[in-house]
Design a protein around this motif. Structure first.
Motif, short mmCIF file in Angstrom:
data_model
loop_
_atom_site.label_atom_id
_atom_site.label_comp_id
_atom_site.label_asym_id
_atom_site.label_seq_id
_atom_site.Cartn_x
_atom_site.Cartn_y
_atom_site.Cartn_z
N PHE A 104 -29.54 51.68 20.32
CA PHE A 104 -29.27 50.33 20.80
C PHE A 104 -27.85 50.15 21.30
N LYS A 107 -26.79 48.40 24.88
CA LYS A 107 -27.76 47.41 25.35
C LYS A 107 -27.02 46.18 25.88
N GLU A 111 -31.51 41.78 26.87
CA GLU A 111 -32.46 42.85 26.59
C GLU A 111 -33.09 42.64 25.21
N LEU A 113 -34.30 44.08 21.74
CA LEU A 113 -34.02 45.17 20.81
C LEU A 113 -35.23 45.30 19.90
#
Length: 161
Positions: A104, A107, A111, A113
């Motif tokens: 992650f 990111k 977005e 997760l």
């Protein structure tokens, strides 16, 4: 028409409710784990398959959220709170610009997760008693990415093996 009025009220007055609901992660005979988001603007989803997995030190978890802030750097802050007093503080960098430790890292805002899979607890033992573990993740701009208070009630007469 009633649904439209309700939706309009929610959109126009987002501060009517000041707390997110408490979510149960697991509940078995001698162990209960609940959590509540302490971020006034965002809740998230978190679950484990079973409380009994904790004794094996490997949990199958699911976690999901929509990012309100990008993650170029991410710092974890944990506090163990017993009877309203912080008794242990822990911090660690999870994402650094040149050393991402997790998928992650990197990111961007907006977005989604999502993680589903195993997480190892190492040699960590869940202590007996009632306590809160406060978790906060902040990015490089000191903006809150995630904030949660986990309430743990472990009534085992002995620590997990």
């Amino acid at each position: 028409m009633v649904n439209a009025v309700f939706l309009l009220l929610v959109l126009l007055y987002p501060n009517l409710s000041t707390e997110w609901p408490t979510h149960t992660v697991c509940k078995e005979d001698n162990l209960e784990i609940d959590y509540k988001s302490c971020d006034p603007l965002q809740d998230f989803a978190f679950s484990i398959d079973s409380c009994s997995e904790i004794s094996s030190h490997t949990l199958n978890i699911r976690a999901a959220m929509l990012l309100r802030h990008s993650i170029n750097e991410l710092h974890l802050k944990l506090n163990l709170i017993i009877n309203g007093r912080s008794v242990l503080a822990y911090s660690e960098s999870l994402c650094e610009p040149d050393h991402p430790k997790f998928l992650f890292c990197g990111k961007k805002k907006g977005e989604r997760l999502y993680y589903e899979g195993p997480v190892s607890l190492g040699n960590f033992e869940v202590p007996q008693g009632d306590y809160v573990v406060a978790v906060k993740l902040v990015n490089e701009d000191r903006l809150t990415v995630l904030c949660a208070d986990f309430t743990i009630k472990n009534n085992q007469d002995y620590p997990f093996p």
